[in-house]
Design a protein around this motif. Structure first.
Motif, short mmCIF file in Angstrom:
data_model
loop_
_atom_site.label_atom_id
_atom_site.label_comp_id
_atom_site.label_asym_id
_atom_site.label_seq_id
_atom_site.Cartn_x
_atom_site.Cartn_y
_atom_site.Cartn_z
N VAL A 288 0.85 -1.20 0.00
CA VAL A 288 0.00 0.00 0.00
C VAL A 288 0.88 1.25 0.00
N GLY A 289 1.94 1.24 0.84
CA GLY A 289 2.84 2.40 0.93
C GLY A 289 3.56 2.68 -0.37
N GLN A 290 3.78 1.64 -1.16
CA GLN A 290 4.41 1.83 -2.49
C GLN A 290 3.35 2.14 -3.55
N LYS A 291 2.11 2.23 -3.11
CA LYS A 291 0.97 2.51 -3.98
C LYS A 291 0.84 1.46 -5.10
N GLY A 292 1.01 0.20 -4.68
CA GLY A 292 0.89 -0.91 -5.65
C GLY A 292 -0.57 -1.30 -5.82
N PHE A 293 -1.40 -0.34 -6.24
CA PHE A 293 -2.86 -0.53 -6.26
C PHE A 293 -3.40 -1.19 -7.54
N SER A 294 -2.54 -1.35 -8.57
CA SER A 294 -3.07 -1.93 -9.81
C SER A 294 -2.49 -3.32 -10.02
N PRO A 295 -3.30 -4.21 -10.60
CA PRO A 295 -2.77 -5.53 -10.91
C PRO A 295 -1.50 -5.40 -11.75
N GLY A 296 -0.51 -6.23 -11.44
CA GLY A 296 0.76 -6.16 -12.18
C GLY A 296 1.81 -5.33 -11.48
N MET A 297 1.42 -4.60 -10.42
CA MET A 297 2.42 -3.81 -9.68
C MET A 297 3.02 -4.67 -8.58
N ALA A 298 4.29 -4.48 -8.31
CA ALA A 298 4.96 -5.31 -7.30
C ALA A 298 5.94 -4.47 -6.48
N LYS A 299 6.20 -4.93 -5.28
CA LYS A 299 7.24 -4.31 -4.44
C LYS A 299 8.04 -5.39 -3.74
N ASN A 300 9.27 -5.07 -3.42
CA ASN A 300 10.12 -6.02 -2.70
C ASN A 300 10.70 -5.30 -1.48
N THR A 301 10.44 -5.82 -0.29
CA THR A 301 10.88 -5.17 0.95
C THR A 301 12.01 -5.96 1.59
N TYR A 302 13.20 -5.33 1.67
CA TYR A 302 14.40 -5.99 2.21
C TYR A 302 14.55 -5.63 3.68
N GLY A 303 13.80 -6.30 4.55
CA GLY A 303 13.92 -6.06 6.00
C GLY A 303 14.68 -7.21 6.64
N THR A 304 14.18 -7.71 7.76
CA THR A 304 14.78 -8.87 8.40
C THR A 304 14.74 -10.04 7.41
N GLY A 305 13.56 -10.27 6.87
CA GLY A 305 13.42 -11.16 5.71
C GLY A 305 13.17 -10.28 4.50
N CYS A 306 12.86 -10.90 3.36
CA CYS A 306 12.59 -10.08 2.17
C CYS A 306 11.33 -10.64 1.51
N PHE A 307 10.42 -9.75 1.13
CA PHE A 307 9.10 -10.21 0.69
C PHE A 307 8.67 -9.44 -0.55
N LEU A 308 8.46 -10.22 -1.62
CA LEU A 308 8.03 -9.62 -2.88
C LEU A 308 6.53 -9.86 -3.03
N LEU A 309 5.75 -8.80 -3.10
CA LEU A 309 4.30 -8.94 -3.29
C LEU A 309 3.91 -8.38 -4.65
N TYR A 310 3.12 -9.16 -5.37
CA TYR A 310 2.71 -8.82 -6.73
C TYR A 310 1.19 -8.75 -6.75
N ASN A 311 0.64 -7.60 -7.01
CA ASN A 311 -0.81 -7.40 -7.02
C ASN A 311 -1.44 -8.18 -8.17
N VAL A 312 -2.38 -9.11 -7.85
CA VAL A 312 -3.03 -9.90 -8.91
C VAL A 312 -4.50 -9.50 -9.10
N GLY A 313 -4.97 -8.50 -8.36
CA GLY A 313 -6.34 -8.06 -8.55
C GLY A 313 -7.32 -8.66 -7.56
N GLU A 314 -8.58 -8.71 -7.95
CA GLU A 314 -9.64 -9.02 -6.97
C GLU A 314 -9.96 -10.50 -6.81
N LYS A 315 -9.19 -11.35 -7.47
CA LYS A 315 -9.37 -12.81 -7.30
C LYS A 315 -8.03 -13.43 -6.93
N PRO A 316 -8.04 -14.37 -5.97
CA PRO A 316 -6.75 -14.99 -5.64
C PRO A 316 -6.21 -15.82 -6.79
N VAL A 317 -4.89 -15.79 -6.95
CA VAL A 317 -4.23 -16.63 -7.95
C VAL A 317 -3.36 -17.62 -7.20
#
Ligand SMILES: Nc1ncnc2c1ncn2[C@@H]1O[C@H](COP(=O)(O)OP(=O)(O)O)[C@@H](O)[C@H]1O
Ligand SMILES: O=P(O)(O)OC[C@H](O)CO
Length: 546
Positions: A288-317
């Motif tokens: 949300v903070g990276q404003k990844g509000f549209s399907p196809g947008m992604a962010k990768n957060t390098y904290g203690t672990g690292c987590f890449l989230l890719y917005n797929v829209g309103e249905k789970p994939v």
């Protein structure tokens, strides 16, 4: 041997958007007078930031807290200390805020983002804590996971909840406590066992225990395994699989991430009475903070672990290539939940901390960059940082951390490089899997989190994935995301469109600088190392302990 360049040309500074997208002056004036507090309770640190409505951080405070390592593979957190760090961070940041001449009465709401999966149990009647929290990277449950994988129905779980059966989610941590902690078993048998992730525990405490608030948001809930990703309710098939009787265990009520009333308000401290109106798992908050509000947008957060989230829209994939399906965010009301494919890496910045704390290579995490710069490349070293086995997309639970390629030539600098490169290689593996699952190639990767401060690491990342890496100057995107969820609930903003100016300026873009051939040669060596790290732990080694 293809190696990564040491003195890469400076990355580009860019701003996203132009003059035509500017917020009207009167709105900007209004937004500068509205403030939102944001708690970011991460795996190793807690922080509290106060943002104004333009997304500018005005005051902040941050604290590390204890990681308790009782045995090899065990990681506990003290839930009481976690509450105390939140309270102290709020006090200190609020002091800074008022010292700057601002008024507490202008803080409209508070958002909460938390580390996910970490599991806390307490007595629902008395509020008594029944055990320390088992943190998400803990691997004490490896033997339970092996046992459960043999159970009928194990192959159906991921299609329901989106998560693979592994040591990572909350479910297996709860099972371990039920089997090993008498007080927990007794509370369960007597129907008084309250289950929660860190968000639920904090909301219970910050509201005042007497209120007995027992609530979670849908993003945190989706990390337990207990939730059906399709209807976002607790799933009886999953609860049956884990042999959990819903009458004996109290599971928190699930609500959307943004709500004016559900999360209560601060019971004490300088922000007493201020409502908590946003709550998300930290990786959802960063999306949300990276404003990844549209399907196809992604962010990768390098904290203690690292987590890449890719917005797929309103249905789970559901992933077929080793990724997780999860809830991205859900702002409630008429808005539908938004789902994400996730690549989770268990060890990222924590490997840097490991070099600092255990090997004393450096005094502070940022020093890793100076150490890495003492050598021109990794000298042939590959560090498979499998301290918790390897998560996505590999899901290898019989590996421990292993360094390959050590010779008498190896120096600390080579290990420093190999440590940061490990996260970059795993990110490449995740992006490849994501491309297969989604059928789309990402054009560029938005990054944030502590380790993204490293220019060397981010350049390495761009070189390995062959697409630009985009880093904002204000990297507290997790806190910003929780503030955004909170702000929406109290009408600081009403539409995502209103957020477009936030954190737009001064991005740094790291462009790939080595050839595809050089990059793929490096990656092949990583893949070889992953293959060779498999099978280290034998079934005789369980449970692991020192
Ligand atoms: N300049 C840096 N270079 C490399 N790693 C760093 C740097 N600064 C912080 N880190 C790492 O980033 C991690 C902290 O990131 P943060 O996003 O605050 O994590 P969390 O939210 O998980 O607590 C630490 O593990 C630390 O080792
Ligand atoms: O503390 P972080 O930022 O590494 O995030 C932890 C994750 O939420 C674990 O799933």
């Amino acid at each position: 041997m293809a190696e990564l360049p040491l003195d890469a040309p400076k990355p580009e500074q860019v701003s996203h958007g132009g003059k035509d997208t500017q917020v009207p002056k009167q709105d900007e004036e209004r937004l500068k007078k509205w403030f939102i507090g944001s708690i970011d309770q991460g795996t190793t640190t807690t922080r509290f930031l106060i943002f104004d409505g333009t997304g500018t951080p005005i005051a902040s405070h941050q604290m590390e807290f204890k990681q308790i390592y009782l045995h090899s593979g065990w990681i506990d957190h003290d839930p009481v200390e976690i509450v105390q760090t939140v309270e102290t961070c709020i006090e200190e940041a609020t002091k800074e805020f008022t010292k700057k001449g601002y008024s507490v009465s202008d803080i409209k709401a508070i958002g909460l983002s938390t580390q996910r999966e970490t599991t806390v149990l307490w007595d629902s009647e008395t509020g008594e804590l029944l055990h320390s929290a088992i943190a998400w990277p803990d691997t004490r449950t490896q033997h339970i996971v092996r046992e459960l994988k043999e159970r009928k129905g194990a192959d159906k779980l991921q299609d329901i909840c989106g998560l693979p059966l592994s040591t990572y989610p909350s479910s297996v941590k709860l099972i371990w406590m039920l089997r090993n902690v008498d007080k927990v078993r007794k509370a369960y048998d007597e129907g008084r066992l309250a289950f929660g992730t860190i968000d639920t525990w904090l909301l219970f405490n910050l509201n005042g225990k007497d209120k007995k608030l027992h609530i979670t948001d849908v993003t945190n809930a989706s990390r337990t395994m207990f939730v059906n990703l399709h209807n976002l309710e607790y799933d009886s098939t999953v609860l049956d699989f884990f042999e959990l009787d819903p009458k004996k265990i109290k599971l928190p009520k699930i609500v959307p991430c943004s709500d004016p009333n559900a999360f209560g308000s601060m019971a004490s401290g300088p922000l007493k009475g201020v409502k908590i109106t946003g709550c998300l798992g930290d990786q959802s908050a960063a999306l949300v903070g990276q404003k990844g509000f549209s399907p196809g947008m992604a962010k990768n957060t390098y904290g203690t672990g690292c987590f890449l989230l890719y917005n797929v829209g309103e249905k789970p994939v559901m992933s077929h290539h080793g990724l997780l399906a999860t809830v991205g965010y859900h702002f409630g009301g008429k808005r539908k939940p938004v789902y994400a494919l996730e690549g989770s890496i268990a060890v990222a910045g924590s490997a840097v901390q490991f070099l600092r704390n255990n090997f004393k290579f450096i005094e502070a995490s940022p020093d890793i960059n100076e150490l890495a710069a003492t050598v021109k490349d990794n000298g042939g070293c590959v560090f498979v940082t499998a301290f918790s086995g390897l998560f996505a997309p590999y899901w290898i639970d019989d590996a421990n951390g292993t360094i390959f390629g050590i010779t008498q030539f190896t120096e600390r600098g080579h290990i420093a490089r190999a440590t940061m490169e490990a996260t970059c290689f795993q990110t490449k593996a995740i992006l490849d899997a994501m491309e297969k699952d989604s059928g789309h190639k990402l054009a560029q990767l938005a990054v944030d989190g502590g380790m993204s401060n490293s220019e060397l690491c981010m350049q390495t990342q761009a070189d390995l994935i062959g697409i630009p890496v985009d880093r904002p100057v204000m990297r507290e995107t997790t806190s910003l995301g929780a503030a955004i969820a909170a702000g929406f609930a109290v009408d600081v903003w009403k539409e995502f469109e209103e957020l477009k100016e936030i954190n737009k300026e001064d991005h740094t873009v790291f462009k790939p600088q080595i050839s595809k051939e050089a990059s793929s040669k490096l990656y092949k060596r990583w893949e070889r190392a992953v293959e060779m790290s498999k099978g280290w732990l034998d079934s005789d080694d369980y449970p692991l302990s020192s």
